[in-house]
Design a protein around this motif. Structure first.
Motif, PDB file in Angstrom:
ATOM      1  N   ILE A   1      44.595  23.306  35.425  1.00  0.00           N
ATOM      2  CA  ILE A   1      44.443  24.644  34.325  1.00  0.00           C
ATOM      3  C   ILE A   1      43.571  25.534  35.087  1.00  0.00           C
ATOM      4  O   ILE A   1      42.441  25.326  35.627  1.00  0.00           O
ATOM      5  CB  ILE A   1      43.585  24.766  33.278  1.00  0.00           C
ATOM      6  CG1 ILE A   1      42.013  24.223  33.732  1.00  0.00           C
ATOM      7  CG2 ILE A   1      44.530  23.042  32.457  1.00  0.00           C
ATOM      8  CD1 ILE A   1      41.622  23.658  32.175  1.00  0.00           C
ATOM      9  N   LEU A   2      43.411  26.567  34.518  1.00  0.00           N
ATOM     10  CA  LEU A   2      43.016  27.628  35.162  1.00  0.00           C
ATOM     11  C   LEU A   2      41.884  28.376  34.385  1.00  0.00           C
ATOM     12  O   LEU A   2      41.851  28.598  32.884  1.00  0.00           O
ATOM     13  CB  LEU A   2      44.024  28.975  35.063  1.00  0.00           C
ATOM     14  CG  LEU A   2      42.581  30.401  35.570  1.00  0.00           C
ATOM     15  CD1 LEU A   2      42.506  30.720  36.684  1.00  0.00           C
ATOM     16  CD2 LEU A   2      43.650  31.666  35.515  1.00  0.00           C
ATOM     17  N   VAL A   3      40.701  28.145  34.848  1.00  0.00           N
ATOM     18  CA  VAL A   3      39.441  29.027  34.164  1.00  0.00           C
ATOM     19  C   VAL A   3      39.150  30.082  34.056  1.00  0.00           C
ATOM     20  O   VAL A   3      38.849  30.735  35.210  1.00  0.00           O
ATOM     21  CB  VAL A   3      38.212  27.675  34.225  1.00  0.00           C
ATOM     22  CG1 VAL A   3      37.102  27.919  33.457  1.00  0.00           C
ATOM     23  CG2 VAL A   3      38.851  26.228  34.232  1.00  0.00           C
ATOM     24  N   LEU A   4      39.405  31.267  33.292  1.00  0.00           N
ATOM     25  CA  LEU A   4      39.079  31.714  33.417  1.00  0.00           C
ATOM     26  C   LEU A   4      37.579  33.049  32.837  1.00  0.00           C
ATOM     27  O   LEU A   4      37.278  33.203  31.676  1.00  0.00           O
ATOM     28  CB  LEU A   4      40.198  33.472  32.785  1.00  0.00           C
ATOM     29  CG  LEU A   4      40.194  35.063  33.438  1.00  0.00           C
ATOM     30  CD1 LEU A   4      40.286  35.067  34.147  1.00  0.00           C
ATOM     31  CD2 LEU A   4      41.837  35.249  32.921  1.00  0.00           C
ATOM     32  N   TYR A   5      36.434  32.909  33.541  1.00  0.00           N
ATOM     33  CA  TYR A   5      35.176  33.176  32.709  1.00  0.00           C
ATOM     34  C   TYR A   5      35.479  34.934  33.228  1.00  0.00           C
ATOM     35  O   TYR A   5      35.112  35.774  34.134  1.00  0.00           O
ATOM     36  CB  TYR A   5      34.797  32.747  34.090  1.00  0.00           C
ATOM     37  CG  TYR A   5      33.413  33.365  34.077  1.00  0.00           C
ATOM     38  CD1 TYR A   5      32.627  33.215  32.539  1.00  0.00           C
ATOM     39  CD2 TYR A   5      32.473  34.292  34.240  1.00  0.00           C
ATOM     40  CE1 TYR A   5      31.183  33.609  32.769  1.00  0.00           C
ATOM     41  CE2 TYR A   5      31.232  34.287  34.164  1.00  0.00           C
ATOM     42  CZ  TYR A   5      30.202  33.920  33.332  1.00  0.00           C
ATOM     43  OH  TYR A   5      29.062  34.755  33.135  1.00  0.00           O
ATOM     44  N   THR A   6      35.143  35.682  31.901  1.00  0.00           N
ATOM     45  CA  THR A   6      34.914  36.654  31.318  1.00  0.00           C
ATOM     46  C   THR A   6      33.912  37.479  31.367  1.00  0.00           C
ATOM     47  O   THR A   6      33.407  38.781  31.480  1.00  0.00           O
ATOM     48  CB  THR A   6      35.666  37.451  30.051  1.00  0.00           C
ATOM     49  OG1 THR A   6      34.641  36.697  29.132  1.00  0.00           O
ATOM     50  CG2 THR A   6      37.328  36.146  30.359  1.00  0.00           C
ATOM     51  N   GLY A   7      32.714  36.247  30.855  1.00  0.00           N
ATOM     52  CA  GLY A   7      30.984  36.701  30.785  1.00  0.00           C
ATOM     53  C   GLY A   7      30.913  35.996  29.433  1.00  0.00           C
ATOM     54  O   GLY A   7      31.327  35.238  29.229  1.00  0.00           O
ATOM     55  N   GLY A   8      29.831  37.122  29.170  1.00  0.00           N
ATOM     56  CA  GLY A   8      29.502  36.270  27.159  1.00  0.00           C
ATOM     57  C   GLY A   8      28.250  34.944  27.389  1.00  0.00           C
ATOM     58  O   GLY A   8      27.902  35.231  28.501  1.00  0.00           O
ATOM     59  N   THR A   9      28.033  35.021  26.638  1.00  0.00           N
ATOM     60  CA  THR A   9      26.488  34.309  25.946  1.00  0.00           C
ATOM     61  C   THR A   9      26.598  32.958  26.662  1.00  0.00           C
ATOM     62  O   THR A   9      26.007  32.490  27.986  1.00  0.00           O
ATOM     63  CB  THR A   9      27.320  33.831  23.896  1.00  0.00           C
ATOM     64  OG1 THR A   9      26.203  35.501  23.849  1.00  0.00           O
ATOM     65  CG2 THR A   9      25.271  33.142  24.203  1.00  0.00           C
TER      66      THR A   9
ATOM     67  N   GLU B   1      37.046  34.898  38.019  1.00  0.00           N
ATOM     68  CA  GLU B   1      35.849  35.360  37.522  1.00  0.00           C
ATOM     69  C   GLU B   1      36.456  36.625  37.236  1.00  0.00           C
ATOM     70  O   GLU B   1      36.955  36.738  38.436  1.00  0.00           O
ATOM     71  CB  GLU B   1      34.369  35.267  38.027  1.00  0.00           C
ATOM     72  CG  GLU B   1      33.463  34.391  37.945  1.00  0.00           C
ATOM     73  CD  GLU B   1      31.718  34.770  38.928  1.00  0.00           C
ATOM     74  OE1 GLU B   1      31.596  35.722  39.247  1.00  0.00           O
ATOM     75  OE2 GLU B   1      31.231  33.963  38.603  1.00  0.00           O
ATOM     76  N   LEU B   2      35.966  37.236  36.091  1.00  0.00           N
ATOM     77  CA  LEU B   2      36.334  38.571  36.353  1.00  0.00           C
ATOM     78  C   LEU B   2      35.535  39.094  36.718  1.00  0.00           C
ATOM     79  O   LEU B   2      34.738  39.542  35.600  1.00  0.00           O
ATOM     80  CB  LEU B   2      36.853  38.966  34.825  1.00  0.00           C
ATOM     81  CG  LEU B   2      39.160  38.176  34.999  1.00  0.00           C
ATOM     82  CD1 LEU B   2      39.162  38.897  33.261  1.00  0.00           C
ATOM     83  CD2 LEU B   2      40.149  38.909  35.945  1.00  0.00           C
ATOM     84  N   LEU B   3      35.197  40.147  37.345  1.00  0.00           N
ATOM     85  CA  LEU B   3      33.936  41.098  37.531  1.00  0.00           C
ATOM     86  C   LEU B   3      34.009  42.389  37.317  1.00  0.00           C
ATOM     87  O   LEU B   3      35.235  43.345  37.434  1.00  0.00           O
ATOM     88  CB  LEU B   3      33.886  41.020  38.799  1.00  0.00           C
ATOM     89  CG  LEU B   3      34.010  39.811  39.830  1.00  0.00           C
ATOM     90  CD1 LEU B   3      33.735  39.060  41.588  1.00  0.00           C
ATOM     91  CD2 LEU B   3      32.687  38.873  39.333  1.00  0.00           C
ATOM     92  N   PRO B   4      32.696  43.447  36.665  1.00  0.00           N
ATOM     93  CA  PRO B   4      31.970  41.973  36.524  1.00  0.00           C
ATOM     94  C   PRO B   4      31.785  41.856  35.359  1.00  0.00           C
ATOM     95  O   PRO B   4      32.621  42.084  34.382  1.00  0.00           O
ATOM     96  CB  PRO B   4      30.669  43.498  36.326  1.00  0.00           C
ATOM     97  CG  PRO B   4      31.458  44.428  35.490  1.00  0.00           C
ATOM     98  CD  PRO B   4      33.052  44.321  36.169  1.00  0.00           C
ATOM     99  N   PRO B   5      31.203  40.020  35.016  1.00  0.00           N
ATOM    100  CA  PRO B   5      31.088  39.415  34.050  1.00  0.00           C
ATOM    101  C   PRO B   5      30.951  40.752  32.570  1.00  0.00           C
ATOM    102  O   PRO B   5      29.440  41.552  32.908  1.00  0.00           O
ATOM    103  CB  PRO B   5      30.211  38.541  34.107  1.00  0.00           C
ATOM    104  CG  PRO B   5      29.333  38.506  35.316  1.00  0.00           C
ATOM    105  CD  PRO B   5      30.629  39.620  35.891  1.00  0.00           C
ATOM    106  N   ILE B   6      31.056  40.773  31.457  1.00  0.00           N
ATOM    107  CA  ILE B   6      29.978  41.473  30.843  1.00  0.00           C
ATOM    108  C   ILE B   6      30.441  40.699  29.667  1.00  0.00           C
ATOM    109  O   ILE B   6      30.653  39.776  28.704  1.00  0.00           O
ATOM    110  CB  ILE B   6      32.153  42.395  30.055  1.00  0.00           C
ATOM    111  CG1 ILE B   6      32.586  41.398  29.277  1.00  0.00           C
ATOM    112  CG2 ILE B   6      32.505  43.346  31.261  1.00  0.00           C
ATOM    113  CD1 ILE B   6      34.119  43.051  29.116  1.00  0.00           C
TER     114      ILE B   6
END
Length: 327
Positions: free
Chosen positions: A6-14, A52-57
């Motif tokens: 699997i791909l873990v796609l990190y966008t940010g968040g709490t 990671e999608l940069l910058p994390p938001i």
């Protein structure tokens, strides 16, 4: 469908936030924290890669451009061999993103699961790791292709879920709504996930007592391409306000797509029940049935963003594309 890579796609968040001088803020470097925590997990998890999608938001800053960036990253990940995707996302707009991706990823043959947390990873009694590793485990055990939201142990349909609490761990739920609709028989190439999309000028507006035609005219004259009108009950509005109805009629005549949802948490639009609803239908509004605000906006974005003509948008909006209108 079981996922083993699997791909873990990190966008940010709490879920990945850390303390700053002004409060919790998005932070990079979350992959190392996840891998360190994985060593404490008893469950067998799939192999995973991290992006990671940069910058994390903070998801309060989520935009259509962010949705399109997610779609591109997911497309690239699946083309590289990933057979499942986990999107880590803030909770404020998590339901909006789950709905939008449900329509932007039509035709994708692998499952996509979104999750986040109410408390940051590392905080006392946080729900971050149970949500993250629970979502991974769900993908490993088998999830149907499509977009889903995993939260507090529940796997939910991405285009049916809403955030109902700002504090509880079970903040996300599928609210019971009447869903009746004809399922699309064959996916048009124009709305396949490979189809490029453009940003769309969209808005949702609740009807309230005292809404004036001038308010609505100013909004519609701002270049809005699609409007989700949040009606009373089963799709009623101020039918005795001829000026307001004329504003809607004129907007529809110049190409604005007008969709009606119910303000009621367990409501659905059925124009013919009351004469007031029939008046709205007569000026060009289309019924969203029992769709949520999140689903209606996400669906309009996917259709209008594909460059479809007004009549084709209205036709497809009225059909069930992924389970948003029918059980």
């Amino acid at each position: 469908m079981t996922s083993s890579n699997i791909l873990v796609l990190y966008t940010g968040g709490t879920i990945g936030m850390q303390a700053s001088a002004s409060g919790l803020a998005p932070a990079t470097g979350f992959e190392a924290r996840v891998r360190a925590q994985q060593s404490h997990q008893a469950e067998r998890l799939p192999n995973w890669s991290f992006r990671e999608l940069l910058p994390p938001i903070d998801s309060a800053n989520m935009s259509q451009d962010n949705w399109l960036a997610m779609v591109e990253a997911i497309r690239q990940g699946t083309e590289a061999g990933c057979d499942g995707v986990l999107v880590l996302h803030g909770t404020d707009t998590l339901a909006y993103s789950a709905a939008a991706l449900s329509f932007l990823l039509l035709g994708l043959a692998v499952p996509v699961v979104l999750t986040g947390s109410m408390l940051p990873a590392g905080a006392a009694n946080s729900d971050a790791w149970p949500n993250l590793f629970g979502a991974m485990q769900a993908l490993h055990n088998g999830v149907a292709p499509g977009v889903h939201l995993y939260f507090n142990g529940a796997l939910m349909h991405g285009a049916r879920v809403s955030k109902l609490s700002s504090e509880a761990f079970d903040a996300f739920q599928v609210v019971p709504r009447q869903r009746q609709g004809t399922r699309l028989s064959e996916l048009p190439a124009a709305i396949d996930f490979r189809q490029p999309r453009q940003p769309v000028n969209l808005l949702s507006l609740p009807l309230v007592p005292g809404l004036r035609a001038s308010h609505l005219r100013a909004l519609l004259d701002s270049g809005v391409q699609g409007l989700v009108l949040e009606c009373y009950g089963c799709g009623t509005g101020p039918s005795d306000n001829a000026e307001l109805l004329e504003v809607l009629r004129a907007a529809h005549a110049r190409g604005v797509v007008l969709a009606a949802i119910s303000q009621c948490a367990q409501g659905h639009v059925e124009f013919g029940v009351y004469a007031a609803g029939s008046q709205l239908a007569s000026v060009g509004l289309i019924s969203a049935g029992g769709m949520t605000r999140e689903a209606a906006l996400g669906k309009l974005f996917a259709l209008l963003g594909a460059g479809l003509a007004q009549d084709e948008v209205e036709r497809l909006f009225s059909l069930d594309l992924c389970g948003e209108r029918a059980e």
